[in-house]
Design a protein around this motif. Sequence first.
Motif, PDB file in Angstrom:
ATOM      1  N   VAL A 103      14.289  12.208  -3.586  1.00 33.79           N
ATOM      2  CA  VAL A 103      12.964  11.618  -3.374  1.00 33.79           C
ATOM      3  C   VAL A 103      12.076  11.847  -4.587  1.00 33.79           C
ATOM      4  O   VAL A 103      12.248  12.817  -5.329  1.00 33.79           O
ATOM      5  CB  VAL A 103      12.275  12.175  -2.104  1.00 33.79           C
ATOM      6  N   GLY A 104      11.126  10.943  -4.776  1.00 34.60           N
ATOM      7  CA  GLY A 104      10.169  11.066  -5.862  1.00 34.60           C
ATOM      8  C   GLY A 104       9.062  12.052  -5.541  1.00 34.60           C
ATOM      9  O   GLY A 104       8.809  12.378  -4.377  1.00 34.60           O
ATOM     10  N   ALA A 105       8.391  12.530  -6.577  1.00 34.49           N
ATOM     11  CA  ALA A 105       7.278  13.457  -6.415  1.00 34.49           C
ATOM     12  C   ALA A 105       6.084  12.738  -5.780  1.00 34.49           C
ATOM     13  O   ALA A 105       5.971  11.516  -5.836  1.00 34.49           O
ATOM     14  CB  ALA A 105       6.882  14.026  -7.764  1.00 34.49           C
ATOM     15  N   PHE A 106       5.198  13.521  -5.197  1.00 31.54           N
ATOM     16  CA  PHE A 106       3.980  12.959  -4.630  1.00 31.54           C
ATOM     17  C   PHE A 106       3.073  12.455  -5.749  1.00 31.54           C
ATOM     18  O   PHE A 106       2.886  13.135  -6.749  1.00 31.54           O
ATOM     19  CB  PHE A 106       3.212  14.006  -3.824  1.00 31.54           C
ATOM     20  N   ILE A 107       2.522  11.268  -5.579  1.00 29.48           N
ATOM     21  CA  ILE A 107       1.457  10.775  -6.457  1.00 29.48           C
ATOM     22  C   ILE A 107       0.133  11.246  -5.849  1.00 29.48           C
ATOM     23  O   ILE A 107      -0.738  11.738  -6.541  1.00 29.48           O
ATOM     24  CB  ILE A 107       1.496   9.238  -6.567  1.00 29.48           C
ATOM     25  N   ALA A 108       0.008  11.081  -4.552  1.00 29.61           N
ATOM     26  CA  ALA A 108      -1.132  11.567  -3.776  1.00 29.61           C
ATOM     27  C   ALA A 108      -0.604  11.993  -2.407  1.00 29.61           C
ATOM     28  O   ALA A 108       0.433  11.495  -1.960  1.00 29.61           O
ATOM     29  CB  ALA A 108      -2.181  10.475  -3.620  1.00 29.61           C
ATOM     30  N   ALA A 109      -1.290  12.887  -1.781  1.00 28.09           N
ATOM     31  CA  ALA A 109      -0.869  13.328  -0.449  1.00 28.09           C
ATOM     32  C   ALA A 109      -1.042  12.196   0.559  1.00 28.09           C
ATOM     33  O   ALA A 109      -2.029  11.459   0.500  1.00 28.09           O
ATOM     34  CB  ALA A 109      -1.706  14.528  -0.003  1.00 28.09           C
ATOM     35  N   THR A 149      13.813  13.124   3.117  1.00 25.69           N
ATOM     36  CA  THR A 149      13.356  14.507   3.012  1.00 25.69           C
ATOM     37  C   THR A 149      12.178  14.692   3.954  1.00 25.69           C
ATOM     38  O   THR A 149      11.179  13.974   3.855  1.00 25.69           O
ATOM     39  CB  THR A 149      12.928  14.857   1.572  1.00 25.69           C
ATOM     40  N   CYS A 150      12.329  15.624   4.878  1.00 23.73           N
ATOM     41  CA  CYS A 150      11.257  15.940   5.821  1.00 23.73           C
ATOM     42  C   CYS A 150      10.784  17.359   5.532  1.00 23.73           C
ATOM     43  O   CYS A 150      11.599  18.282   5.487  1.00 23.73           O
ATOM     44  CB  CYS A 150      11.760  15.870   7.261  1.00 23.73           C
ATOM     45  N   THR A 151       9.493  17.511   5.332  1.00 29.96           N
ATOM     46  CA  THR A 151       8.979  18.864   5.135  1.00 29.96           C
ATOM     47  C   THR A 151       9.184  19.651   6.419  1.00 29.96           C
ATOM     48  O   THR A 151       9.333  19.083   7.503  1.00 29.96           O
ATOM     49  CB  THR A 151       7.472  18.867   4.810  1.00 29.96           C
ATOM     50  N   THR A 152       9.191  20.950   6.292  1.00 30.39           N
ATOM     51  CA  THR A 152       9.221  21.798   7.467  1.00 30.39           C
ATOM     52  C   THR A 152       8.027  21.434   8.326  1.00 30.39           C
ATOM     53  O   THR A 152       6.936  21.179   7.817  1.00 30.39           O
ATOM     54  CB  THR A 152       9.128  23.283   7.053  1.00 30.39           C
ATOM     55  N   ASP A 161      -8.024  19.700   7.073  1.00 30.90           N
ATOM     56  CA  ASP A 161      -8.715  18.568   6.445  1.00 30.90           C
ATOM     57  C   ASP A 161      -7.762  17.621   5.726  1.00 30.90           C
ATOM     58  O   ASP A 161      -8.093  16.460   5.518  1.00 30.90           O
ATOM     59  CB  ASP A 161      -9.824  19.047   5.514  1.00 30.90           C
ATOM     60  N   ARG A 162      -6.573  18.085   5.354  1.00 27.57           N
ATOM     61  CA  ARG A 162      -5.589  17.218   4.694  1.00 27.57           C
ATOM     62  C   ARG A 162      -4.205  17.850   4.852  1.00 27.57           C
ATOM     63  O   ARG A 162      -4.083  19.062   5.025  1.00 27.57           O
ATOM     64  CB  ARG A 162      -5.909  17.020   3.223  1.00 27.57           C
ATOM     65  N   PRO A 163      -3.149  17.031   4.770  1.00 33.70           N
ATOM     66  CA  PRO A 163      -1.797  17.589   4.847  1.00 33.70           C
ATOM     67  C   PRO A 163      -1.485  18.469   3.629  1.00 33.70           C
ATOM     68  O   PRO A 163      -1.914  18.170   2.522  1.00 33.70           O
ATOM     69  CB  PRO A 163      -0.891  16.356   4.849  1.00 33.70           C
ATOM     70  N   GLN A 164      -0.755  19.514   3.861  1.00 33.95           N
ATOM     71  CA  GLN A 164      -0.317  20.397   2.779  1.00 33.95           C
ATOM     72  C   GLN A 164       0.984  19.834   2.210  1.00 33.95           C
ATOM     73  O   GLN A 164       1.943  19.620   2.942  1.00 33.95           O
ATOM     74  CB  GLN A 164      -0.078  21.808   3.329  1.00 33.95           C
ATOM     75  N   ILE A 165       1.012  19.575   0.898  1.00 38.66           N
ATOM     76  CA  ILE A 165       2.198  18.967   0.302  1.00 38.66           C
ATOM     77  C   ILE A 165       2.997  19.949  -0.561  1.00 38.66           C
ATOM     78  O   ILE A 165       4.065  19.608  -1.039  1.00 38.66           O
ATOM     79  CB  ILE A 165       1.856  17.708  -0.520  1.00 38.66           C
TER      80      ILE A 165
END
Length: 166
Positions: A103-109, A149-152, A161-165
């Motif tokens: 998978v590619g890296a996050f550009i934004a959460a 890919t699924c995060t834990t 306030d926002r998802p933790q990436i």
Amino acid sequence: MATFSQPTGLTINISNAGFVAGTTSTYTTTVTTAFAINGKFGTTLATQTNTASPTLDANTGVAFPAILADTCACLVWGTTLAGAIAVCQGPSVATAAGVTTTVGAFIAAPQFPGLPENFCPMAYQIVRVSPTGATFTMGSTSWTASGITCTTIRNISTLPDRPQIA
């Protein structure tokens, strides 16, 4: 005399349900839940073991949209006041281009989805799909499918306030 501010209508998960991905597209929890929605205690959700994941978005009432190659989305797990498991999916957002099954890296959460009034968030996770991965559809695609890919799953008491990436 001090002024006392009475909190109004708190929606909170009181127990760490211990959500984890089960086998294939199922989920497991390790404890019975306790929660309140808008200040009212809900019906507890008993411990679950490899239980079928929801196939309808609790916010929209329709099937989850597929998460496509080189994108990601946030899933919020929760329960209704009646004690039924529910999931809401946020909008898909682009990731950096991945390489084959990586998978590619996050550009934004990715963003949290809208949540219905009769819903207490208990956990969330982020799903990313590689360029060659099959599309991911909540409730039917295996958590361990190639290129997915699924995060834990992050167990929560209230929605941050926002998802933790990271």
